[in-house]
Motif scaffolding. Structure first.
Motif: not given
Length: 205
Positions: A119-123
């Motif tokens: 999730s953090l990588r995508t954000l």
């Protein structure tokens, strides 16, 4: 008996550290250069979460970075959730060496950490997609991915605590430790997901 004694000693020695870390995470002081408007944005945004006090106290220290950006707030909240998940996983992994019944929960939290990390990588990669011709579709797709991963992380965390609700009373000390730790983590993950949802509703990468 020796194994039980080792486990009890481990739990006792880590209790103070756990309390100290929790207090530090929840009562993070605002940065000195944060404006009233910055803090108000954090407080207002946290109204969309289930654990509003935890949300504000854990994110207020980032107010000067977030300013009035739902995107930055979603990233930071997810990053805080990831840090909490990794710390919880590390603690339970260590505990599992002397308490084999914790191993299943360790596996679930390992999956949760992976989901939050995705999730953090995508954000972090979402900045600038507005310049692309299909930006609206791309943004929506990426937000949906993040929502799916954060929801999955919550499911893994729920599965851990659900199993420990049924644990034998003879293992009550371990049950309480695991249950309390993971329940705290669930609150951080839930708040991060709520702020991701708010960010998705803005439609602004």
């Amino acid at each position: 008996m020796a194994s039980q004694s080792h486990t009890a000693t481990f739990l006792l020695c880590t209790t103070f550290l756990f309390i100290s870390q929790s207090i530090s995470a929840v009562h993070s002081p605002p940065r000195v250069n944060a404006t009233t408007n910055d803090l108000d944005f954090i407080r207002t945004s946290c109204n969309a979460t289930l654990y509003q006090d935890l949300c504000f106290n854990s994110l207020a220290g980032y107010a000067s970075v977030v300013q009035d950006s739902p995107a930055r707030l979603a990233k930071i909240a997810t990053g805080v959730s990831l840090s909490k998940a990794k710390a919880t996983l590390a603690f339970l992994s260590k505990l599992s060496r002397s308490a084999a019944e914790v191993q299943d929960c360790v596996s679930y939290l390992d999956e949760a950490v992976d989901s939050i990390r995705d999730s953090l990588r995508t954000l972090r990669n979402m900045s600038g997609v507005a310049a692309a011709p299909s930006s609206d579709e791309t943004f929506s797709s990426q937000v949906n991915d993040v929502q799916t991963w954060m929801s999955a992380a919550l499911t893994y965390e729920d599965t851990c605590t659900d199993e420990y609700e049924e644990m034998d009373e003879a293992k009550g000390e371990i049950k309480t430790t695991v249950y309390d730790r993971v329940n705290t983590l669930k609150r951080f993950t839930s708040n991060a997901l709520a702020l991701v949802n708010t960010y998705g509703n803005t439609g602004v990468p």
